[in-house]
Design a protein around this motif. Sequence first.
Motif, PDB file in Angstrom:
ATOM      1  N   PRO A  93      -3.536  -3.199  -5.230  1.00 11.89           N
ATOM      2  CA  PRO A  93      -4.166  -4.495  -4.959  1.00 11.89           C
ATOM      3  C   PRO A  93      -3.711  -5.586  -5.928  1.00 11.89           C
TER       4      PRO A  93
ATOM      5  N   GLN B 290      -8.284  -2.254   0.800  1.00 14.70           N
ATOM      6  CA  GLN B 290      -7.460  -1.055   0.672  1.00 14.70           C
ATOM      7  C   GLN B 290      -8.317   0.167   0.374  1.00 14.70           C
ATOM      8  N   GLY B 291      -9.382  -0.017  -0.386  1.00 12.39           N
ATOM      9  CA  GLY B 291     -10.301   1.087  -0.663  1.00 12.39           C
ATOM     10  C   GLY B 291     -11.010   1.575   0.590  1.00 12.39           C
TER      11      GLY B 291
ATOM     12  N   ALA C 158      -8.440   3.419   2.679  1.00 15.91           N
ATOM     13  CA  ALA C 158      -8.163   4.740   2.113  1.00 15.91           C
ATOM     14  C   ALA C 158      -9.267   5.736   2.449  1.00 15.91           C
TER      15      ALA C 158
ATOM     16  N   VAL D  18       0.860  -1.172   0.000  1.00 18.96           N
ATOM     17  CA  VAL D  18       0.000   0.000   0.000  1.00 18.96           C
ATOM     18  C   VAL D  18       0.902   1.231   0.000  1.00 18.96           C
TER      19      VAL D  18
ATOM     20  N   THR E  76      -8.333  -7.603  -1.930  1.00 20.73           N
ATOM     21  CA  THR E  76      -7.371  -6.600  -1.473  1.00 20.73           C
ATOM     22  C   THR E  76      -7.823  -5.208  -1.906  1.00 20.73           C
ATOM     23  N   ARG E  77      -8.327  -5.088  -3.126  1.00 18.84           N
ATOM     24  CA  ARG E  77      -8.834  -3.799  -3.622  1.00 18.84           C
ATOM     25  C   ARG E  77      -9.938  -3.280  -2.698  1.00 18.84           C
TER      26      ARG E  77
ATOM     27  N   THR F 205      -4.379  -4.007   6.199  1.00 19.25           N
ATOM     28  CA  THR F 205      -3.815  -2.859   5.493  1.00 19.25           C
ATOM     29  C   THR F 205      -3.122  -1.927   6.480  1.00 19.25           C
TER      30      THR F 205
ATOM     31  N   GLN G  44      -3.486   2.650  -3.763  1.00 16.63           N
ATOM     32  CA  GLN G  44      -3.768   1.222  -3.679  1.00 16.63           C
ATOM     33  C   GLN G  44      -2.931   0.443  -4.687  1.00 16.63           C
TER      34      GLN G  44
END
Length: 155
Positions: A100, A109-110, A113, A80, A105-106, A139, A98
Amino acid sequence: MRPSVRKSVFAGIAGISLIGTVAGCAPSATQNTPATPAGGTSSSAPAATSSSLATSGSTYKDGTYNADGTYVSPNGTETVGVELTLASGKVTAVEITQHPSNPNTRKFQGEFAGGIAAQVVGKSIDEIKVSKVAGSSLTSGGFNDAVEKIKSEAK
């Protein structure tokens, strides 16, 4: 004794106990407290000076710093990106990039964020150590790794 009367008695005893505890925390009228002279500050309390502030101030250079942090997820090692803007040792802005490797993971991480600014903006960089943000706990490890790299760079 009826249950409602029993509850009232216990509530009364608990209230009296609480009052006694709180009253025991207050300073007594016989305790000596330093008086403040009418014209200014107490001579027993040192005044803040620029030299005392300098020793407790920030040791980080103002600016915007970037670092990637890594962490391990069930899908393997993830990365990240973190961008922090510092002013007087405090975080004034944060951006997450990101990286990912898969849809899960996307997603995390989204979410991370979207919630990290509320956790770190306005805090000293030395106070930052997040564990879970917006439902994303893994994350956070990558973020903390990146913050350590940024701290080293900003010194």
